[in-house]
Design a protein around this motif. Structure first.
Motif, PDB file in Angstrom:
ATOM      1  N   SER A 165      -5.205   1.854   3.474  1.00 10.67           N
ATOM      2  CA  SER A 165      -6.056   0.674   3.323  1.00 10.67           C
ATOM      3  C   SER A 165      -5.995  -0.275   4.512  1.00 10.67           C
ATOM      4  N   TRP A 199      -7.725  -4.858  -0.203  1.00 14.04           N
ATOM      5  CA  TRP A 199      -7.134  -4.551  -1.507  1.00 14.04           C
ATOM      6  C   TRP A 199      -8.115  -4.971  -2.592  1.00 14.04           C
ATOM      7  N   ASP A 252       0.856  -1.182   0.000  1.00 13.68           N
ATOM      8  CA  ASP A 252       0.000   0.000   0.000  1.00 13.68           C
ATOM      9  C   ASP A 252       0.895   1.235   0.000  1.00 13.68           C
ATOM     10  N   PRO A 288      -3.667  -0.243  -3.249  1.00 16.94           N
ATOM     11  CA  PRO A 288      -2.864  -1.396  -2.834  1.00 16.94           C
ATOM     12  C   PRO A 288      -2.584  -2.381  -3.969  1.00 16.94           C
ATOM     13  N   THR A 298      -6.341  -5.202   6.374  1.00 15.31           N
ATOM     14  CA  THR A 298      -5.872  -4.498   5.171  1.00 15.31           C
ATOM     15  C   THR A 298      -6.691  -5.007   3.997  1.00 15.31           C
TER      16      THR A 298
END
Lengths: 367, 367, 367, 367
Positions: free
Chosen positions: D4, D15, B28, B80, D13
């Motif tokens: 994120s 994505w 990220d 990300p 996290t």
């Protein structure tokens, strides 16, 4: 930018310049209910003070800590503990002639590169004086750890070529000797070596080591927040440290597996220990219940009275001689800083991992 | 708990066990607009792969990276980047007999102590296989740094007692030699030494080094987030690393100030450089524009075929012999991991400090 | 544990209890080179002070800020700025009778539940007095933002049932009116309402709003660190705030898409603006260059002189009457706190995203 | 940059882009030993799916979760849990005509401003589809919390002008009704209102609410990491949310202290409860053991089939009509996202504060 904080739960923030009005530390996340007063902190600050003319600067700082918050009726409240030290003995003018010069081995040039200008008095924020604030945090962390049966002890292992004989280890010698070495003979030889350096307008470095006893197996986190990785950051962040080793450290590189592996053995009650401790108490980033061993190599004090080539702020070649109050070696005073950073790191990792098992969580919350 | 993320702006998170279905990395905070495809990542993964039977395990992983997000029309989008590697060659049964035994030098015992149980197959999360995910992030960081004129190159400096001759440094030799050493002679001698270890059912360690060129002066933050402190964390977090050195490292401890200080000199255009680089490119935690030098000591591979004393999960004394696919030395494959962690750390610190001067901010935002 | 820090690059840490010797703030990550002295901070602290007997407590705090670090020769150095306020007017004894009682609407009970005991004097750490430290940080953030052409202005929008007429908005009225309302009529009516509450031994709440102008499009991060999400945390963290709204806020829930969408229009030079601003300046968590609008609902002051049912530390039912110095409404004094938290959040997000494009990075580093 | 990830110990996290090959979530810091399989996650993903043609897009995603790491022999190992969802039904071409246009109410313009370009397909990273990854994390957090006796339940409170009658609350109705409302009558009226909006090529918003039961007193941290402040960040970070309220929320602003204060009462065993719950279960940022109440206002879906004025990438005025698959209201599908973000926040705060008292620490570590 930023960078003055360390820790995830037991989180410390230091502030202050060498020749500003004061410096201090805010310790957030200290457990509540710990008995604490300035008396717990002062002995640690005293160990960092230049006490012995043979090894240290003649700067006289009373370094008196004042607790401004986070303690009520003699106990920590769980809220931020703010501790302040007023600077008293500021010979700022000593530095006026160095104002526009970049001292070799110092951060003068890099601070100017980063920030455009700098507080040049005594190194400003990059001064070793910043570590007084770390020692405050360390004294508190040591106190908390002691309640959990964990001890943290650092000492000088070598000054220049003079190595301590650890078989003679004595904590009282560490605290009494001007070099913070654990044996008297080495201390005497080191003092001679330091005196010689001083006469030659030169300086020297050394090695310091910290042993942490009583950490239960299971403290530390995998991958990037390994206990040894965080210790490495903590210790490398002490100015002048150029190497950090865990356990056998660089010696491990030339060992072989059959010798370097620590074989396990079971105690009569099923507890597990190791037949040796090359690993220094950490396996896979997690404590294994044996002693945690951290070692740091410290470079020679960069401030020396000899003439050195350098550059001034205008980018012109010139020479510099650094007079004033400087330690010919900083190791003896840095030992308590190493101890402090290790204590802070261990306590933070211990607090961080408390909820790592659902069975423990259930027993705590569903009781 | 946690611990699988690193970096403040360029932030990487790795996941995956040695013998699970897959492993991967989420990156990220990568700047948008960087050309990126699997072709940029694969060569780095290939360097980590066990390519040479002489130095490495016979495990055959294709280690094919697949980018699942964060790239659009061939360029990073700033969101990300998720990259995944499917595990293919899993001999999980190889580990069944080790299930209840604690391998000396491994994290088996400490993971059990922390989590109550563990994925025992090939070390699970504590396996060196986790570093494949770091190499993905490293390949991306290296690519971004290259656009800024910064290069990151690591190599093997020593295997057991065999040291490389750095005067013969050649990048192509590093990439071609099975040991990742920069000279051919040392490579040959190291291979002999490794073969000898293998015959003896033993293993060895070594030293690896990384040189980062082109970092402008001013990158890194004071106090705890010093560039060298973050590099120390990053590098010590690589499994089997037992020591991290910056510049002269432990040698600095036995040097003297007049020799260890790097004197400054001015170039014709006023730019400042140093006459030597004992400091390894960092002063006061901030880059000084000379080469940044990071060195890591790696312990011998703990998995050896010899019989060792150990303890089982029930706390009973027993013996263990570890057969299966194991590197007699991990240094050659760890070199690209060192390179990756250094690249990630440098890029993160560079991004973190972009707003350190108000004059720069004003010129960027008020244009 | 912890919790007293906010921000990722421009990072503030507050400390201090209501009736301790002092309180303060450490601001780390402030860009270097900003002119700063106590004179920049004092007006903000003065706005938070209880100035008008009609709306505020009679506690007299001089609230004099002293800068202890991070400023040299009148400019910020980039290192932590430590600012301290000594407490002067402590009527700690006022609180002795409340020592073992849990005040309804206060944090007495929850602090005891979390920490086992608490500093009961004036709420200790949970006191609104903590916000003086935030205002210090806010004054500095506002100053930095001003250099970038960004202004941050908050005001009272409603006190109980009395709403301000925003068409009459005047910044000088906000600063002059005891209620911090932007129009004189509403101010007068609100003062009457407050007086009525006071007579009834009761208290009231209100609504405050902050407008941030001049933020360029592109500030803020996707997903969890959205600019509005961080503003929500920042503002909800102000004690007594029970709701945070962005733009049309709760009104958006009963609107329809064709009305709530802000249609775009192009200026003569290609710049993009919006025909309306229901969104409050943020789309997808990122600023869109129109005014950022943040609104907070504040509950009535919980300290009232009426008798209330409560429980004591022993868990026994009892009654409580809270006398002493208490604001019948805290909104007028909280307005500058809202302004401060918004400024800190905007500046931090702006600094955090500086490296979001490789083309910008290349132009900055390869020049 | 970044942004994120969320949480300090239980750290998630996410994505993935709307029309990329896959999306996912990495959950780090989950306690070990929790039984977990895809079956625990799927029902939560199904609640987010567009199931009912009346209220949702016709996009058909199977949204099948695959766990790739962190679970061994059916239990969490304490290491990162990586879960992936392959995207299947991508009508990317639907978006080709919107490629160079900025949709009003969407993040198209701001992403371009920040990153220089964007993945335009379905909003890319700014799409509501990102929340599928949050729901994965939420399902896991809910499961852990359940073991600690904590439940988290969200529902629709209003759709446009139609409000639910909470006195008729039924969890099974929430799960069965297409609107996720807790009563049948309101559900029917809301469906009519939505159908009307659809006919008019318009869209609507609404209000959703989450109730968390069983949180013991003492969870949450003072000052910036207050439990309500972190909930505000967590909830405001859900796209389309424009207001977050705790307890009485904006109603508190027009209440008076004597009514808004929740008076305490003691139970027969000394346990403390409150006579009312205007505060919504949080006092001073710390849980008080009563129900935690969080409310979010959601704006109308910005994608509507009506013609709207806008600007293209070249900065030219133009018009836009958005056809394709869009929900006329997103509230029914967002309810499980609210539930997820609340669960993650509560669990993270609970884990973070485990070491807040030295007496507890001593009893855990010295046993």
């Amino acid at each position: 930018m930023a960078g003055s904080s360390f820790g995830r739960i037991f989180r410390i923030t230091t502030w202050g310049e060498s020749h500003g009005p004061a410096l201090g530390c805010v310790i957030d996340g200290c457990p509540a209910g710990v008995e604490l007063s300035e008396k717990d902190i002062q002995p640690y600050l005293d160990r960092r003070k230049p006490g012995n003319a043979a090894v240290a600067t003649a700067r006289k700082e009373s370094d008196t800590a004042e607790i401004l918050s986070g303690v009520f009726e003699g106990k920590t409240t769980g809220t931020p503990i703010s501790v302040i030290i007023r600077n008293s003995d500021q010979h700022s003018n000593d530095y006026d002639n160095l104002k526009d010069l970049y001292r070799p081995g110092h951060a003068d040039m890099t601070y100017d590169a980063k920030y455009g200008f700098r507080d040049h008095r005594g190194g400003g924020r990059s001064s070793g004086r910043e570590t007084a604030a770390r020692v405050i945090a360390g004294a508190i962390a040591v106190k908390v750890l002691k309640e959990l049966g964990i001890t943290v002890e650092a000492y000088t292992r070598a000054i220049g070529p003079v190595e301590a004989d650890l078989s003679e280890y004595s904590r009282s010698a560490v605290l009494a000797n001007a070099t913070a070495m654990p044996d008297i003979n080495a201390n005497a030889r080191a003092l001679e070596y330091i005196a010689d350096m001083k006469n030659k307008c030169d300086s020297c470095g050394g090695v310091m080591e910290c042993i942490i006893k009583g950490v239960p197996a299971g403290v530390g986190d995998p991958v990037f927040d390994k206990l040894d990785a965080l210790l490495a950051q903590a210790v490398m962040s002490i100015g002048a440290v150029k190497a950090v080793e865990i356990g056998d450290g660089i010696q491990a590189a030339s060992s072989v597996g059959s010798r370097n592996n620590d074989q396990f053995k079971a105690g009569s009650k099923g507890q597990i220990s190791k037949k040796s401790n090359h690993a220094g108490g950490i396996l896979g980033g997690i404590s294994d219940s044996s002693d945690i061993i951290v070692r740091a190599s410290v470079k020679p004090t960069p401030s020396i009275a000899r003439s050195q080539k350098t550059v001034n702020k205008l980018g012109e070649n010139t020479e510099i001689e650094i007079h004033g109050r400087h330690d010919p070696v900083i190791v003896p005073r840095a030992v308590v800083v190493l101890e402090s950073m290790c204590a802070v790191t261990i306590l933070d990792s211990l607090l961080y991992g408390m909820g790592s098992r659902i069975d423990n969580l259930v027993s705590i919350y569903n009781k």
